[in-house]
Design an enzyme around this catalytic site. Structure first.
Site, PDB file in Angstrom:
ATOM      1  N   SER A 236      -9.756   1.418   2.749  1.00 43.58           N
ATOM      2  CA  SER A 236      -8.942   2.208   1.854  1.00 43.58           C
ATOM      3  C   SER A 236      -7.853   1.414   1.131  1.00 43.58           C
ATOM      4  CB  SER A 236      -8.284   3.336   2.652  1.00 43.58           C
ATOM      5  OG  SER A 236      -7.409   2.800   3.632  1.00 43.58           O
TER       6      SER A 236
ATOM      7  N   LYS B 244       0.843  -1.202   0.000  1.00 45.69           N
ATOM      8  CA  LYS B 244       0.000   0.000   0.000  1.00 45.69           C
ATOM      9  C   LYS B 244       0.876   1.249   0.000  1.00 45.69           C
ATOM     10  CE  LYS B 244      -4.024   1.820   2.574  1.00 45.69           C
ATOM     11  NZ  LYS B 244      -4.918   1.594   3.725  1.00 45.69           N
TER      12      LYS B 244
ATOM     13  N   SER C 129      -9.774  -0.866   7.004  1.00 37.34           N
ATOM     14  CA  SER C 129      -9.213  -0.716   5.653  1.00 37.34           C
ATOM     15  C   SER C 129      -8.469  -1.907   5.085  1.00 37.34           C
ATOM     16  CB  SER C 129      -8.301   0.500   5.598  1.00 37.34           C
ATOM     17  OG  SER C 129      -9.078   1.647   5.406  1.00 37.34           O
TER      18      SER C 129
HETATM   19  N1  GLN Z   1     -13.251   3.404   6.086  1.00 37.16           N
HETATM   20  C1  GLN Z   1     -12.685   3.892   7.302  1.00 37.16           C
HETATM   21  C2  GLN Z   1     -12.461   5.378   7.208  1.00 37.16           C
HETATM   22  O1  GLN Z   1     -12.732   5.947   6.196  1.00 37.16           O
HETATM   23  C3  GLN Z   1     -11.465   3.149   7.650  1.00 37.16           C
HETATM   24  C4  GLN Z   1     -10.220   3.686   7.066  1.00 37.16           C
HETATM   25  C5  GLN Z   1      -9.001   2.891   7.423  1.00 37.16           C
HETATM   26  O2  GLN Z   1      -9.086   1.847   8.070  1.00 37.16           O
HETATM   27  N2  GLN Z   1      -7.872   3.429   7.057  1.00 37.16           N
HETATM   28  O3  GLN Z   1     -12.022   5.982   8.154  1.00 37.16           O
END
Ligand code: GLN
Length: 470
Positions: A152, A77, A176
């Site tokens: 994400s 990532k 994420s």
């Molecule tokens: N979808 C969640 C957010 O937008 C989790 C994001 C993540 O785990 N980085 O905060």
């Protein structure tokens, strides 16, 4: 011909050892897939130009290596630093930034000589659930390119499904890793808070962030997790996990929490998954949590508070892009204009909940509720060994469907944020398919375990996987 879309790390490692194919041939197979599919999928922000050279180096080491990761193509990532390579967290503000050092997870992997294929697309600064918030265009779900891959870490998930790498690293602040794994039919694992060092991860919410694996099987995820986990003097919140112990098989289900806002096919699949857990020897029981419905609001206060603080370092001086204005404040404003709209929204939310007039009403209250949730989970784990929910309340949705509606996007995190808030390990395991517009889309079950009981999730996960009927 090597079929990289179905090949696991475990199998590839055996073939590499046996000389059935070389790491160079394996890397070539991944590069070919990327060439064929990634124009459409957009899972990689960059494919490294030295992939074959890395593979050739790995080939020299395979015979003498004890690690199954030697020569294995991995995707990373774009918020995890690899020395000398770019890292942008999919943000314009970090465009052109080159990492001056390795993240601890990367340093640990490098001792095993895998092949880093490239850096994967993500929601900008890991803020999002669909990878649509990337400054470099959305990633598409390989199961159905009109749909999101989740987020994400959507680029990492899509890259593995497409065959661009055999497994990937993601980061998980509120789901994420697990949610894109679920929407793309992969296993995703977030360890206990501190199980994996955060050194060299672009920080989002520091009390919530964890790096972890996305892989095709529970064993592959375990293998990758074990390679990166463990205490690290460069991250004072990191811890070592005790060795695996034989534990119980009581599974708690927060049934009343699962009634609202969940897709009926997902719910049906989840009930089938509970039956499958019984086939694994588990005993299930209903659990009541008084504070569980506060988890999402608590997350969306604590996370932006921490994120706004962490992102203050992007001032045009310390990292990445710098715009010149008339004076210091102009420089700052002009530089920070490169943040995308979701990032700005969270900076505003975060500074608001931390501001002197609202601190008590929001931040302090959220922190108190976090303690309450912790206590509830502690007592729940006096009664059960695991807690099960679906990972995501819906299968993959259409690109654009939730993009204009932050609340509906945030609601997709309902089942995943709790593990981050209370610091517990959680795994997402594919549990079947549901049909949408003639396409089969993956859905998953999530299992949580007590703090530091990470190995128990892998052992139950492997048993669950064996009952797969699809
Ligand atoms: N979808 C969640 C957010 O937008 C989790 C994001 C993540 O785990 N980085 O905060």
């Amino acid at each position: 011909m090597i079929d990289v879309t179905t090949l696991t790390i475990e199998k590839a490692a055996k073939h590499l050892k046996a000389g059935d194919f070389t790491a160079v041939e394996l890397a070539e197979a991944c590069l070919k897939k990327i060439e064929e599919s990634d124009k459409e999928i957009n899972s990689f922000l960059e494919v490294y130009d030295d992939v074959l050279a890395q593979a050739a180096e790995a080939d020299k080491k395979i015979a003498g290596s004890a690690s199954p990761l030697t020569g294995i193509p991995l995707a990373v990532k774009d918020n995890i630093l690899i020395e000398g390579r770019r890292a942008s967290a999919a943000s314009k503000i970090l465009e052109g930034f080159v990492a001056p050092y390795d993240a601890t997870v990367i340093a640990r992997l490098k001792t095993r000589s895998p092949v880093f294929v490239g850096r994967t697309n993500m929601d900008e600064f890991a803020m999002g659930s669909s990878t649509e918030n990337s400054a470099f265009g959305p990633t598409r779900n390989p199961y159905d390119p009109t749909r999101v891959p989740g987020g994400s870490s959507g680029g990492s998930a899509a890259a593995v499904v497409m065959g661009g790498a055999l497994a990937a690293l993601g980061s998980d602040t509120g789901g994420s890793i697990r949610q894109p794994a679920s929407l793309c039919g992969l296993v995703g694992f977030k360890g206990s808070y501190g199980a994996v060092s955060r050194y060299g991860l672009v920080a989002m919410g520091s009390s919530l962030d964890q790096i972890g694996p996305l892989a095709k099987t529970v064993s592959d995820a375990e293998l990758l997790f074990n390679a990166i986990a463990g205490a690290d003097c460069l991250d004072s919140t990191s811890v070592s996990l005790p060795p695996a112990r034989e534990g119980g098989l009581r599974v708690g289900v927060p049934s009343d929490f699962l009634e609202k806002g969940i897709d009926q096919d997902v719910l049906r699949n989840f009930k089938e998954s509970l039956e499958r857990l019984k086939d694994c020897g588990c005993e299930t029981r209903e659990l009541k949590f008084a504070a569980l419905h506060y988890a999402l609001p608590v997350y969306y206060i604590i996370m932006p508070a921490e994120a706004s603080t962490n992102l203050s370092r992007f001032d045009g001086v310390k990292y990445g892009r710098r715009e010149e204005g008339g004076d210091f404040f102009d420089d700052y404003r002009a530089t920070r204009r490169h943040f995308g709209s979701e990032v700005r929204r969270r900076i505003m939310l975060g500074t608001y909940v931390l501001s002197s007039g609202y601190y008590d009403a929001y931040y302090r209250l959220a922190v108190a509720l976090r303690s309450l949730l912790r206590r509830e989970f502690e007592s729940a784990f006096g009664l059960v060994d695991f807690i099960a929910t679906p990972t995501s309340p819906t299968p993959a949705w259409k690109i654009g469907e939730k993009a204009g509606n932050s609340l509906s996007m945030y609601l997709s995190d309902i089942f995943t944020v709790t593990a981050n808030i209370v610091g517990l390990p959680a795994i997402s395991i594919p549990s079947g398919l549901v049909r949408r517009e003639g396409v089969d889309l993956p859905v998953s079950i999530q299992l949580m375990a007590p703090y530091k009981a990470d190995p128990a999730l892998f052992s139950l996960g492997k048993r669950f996987e064996k009952t797969n009927r699809t």
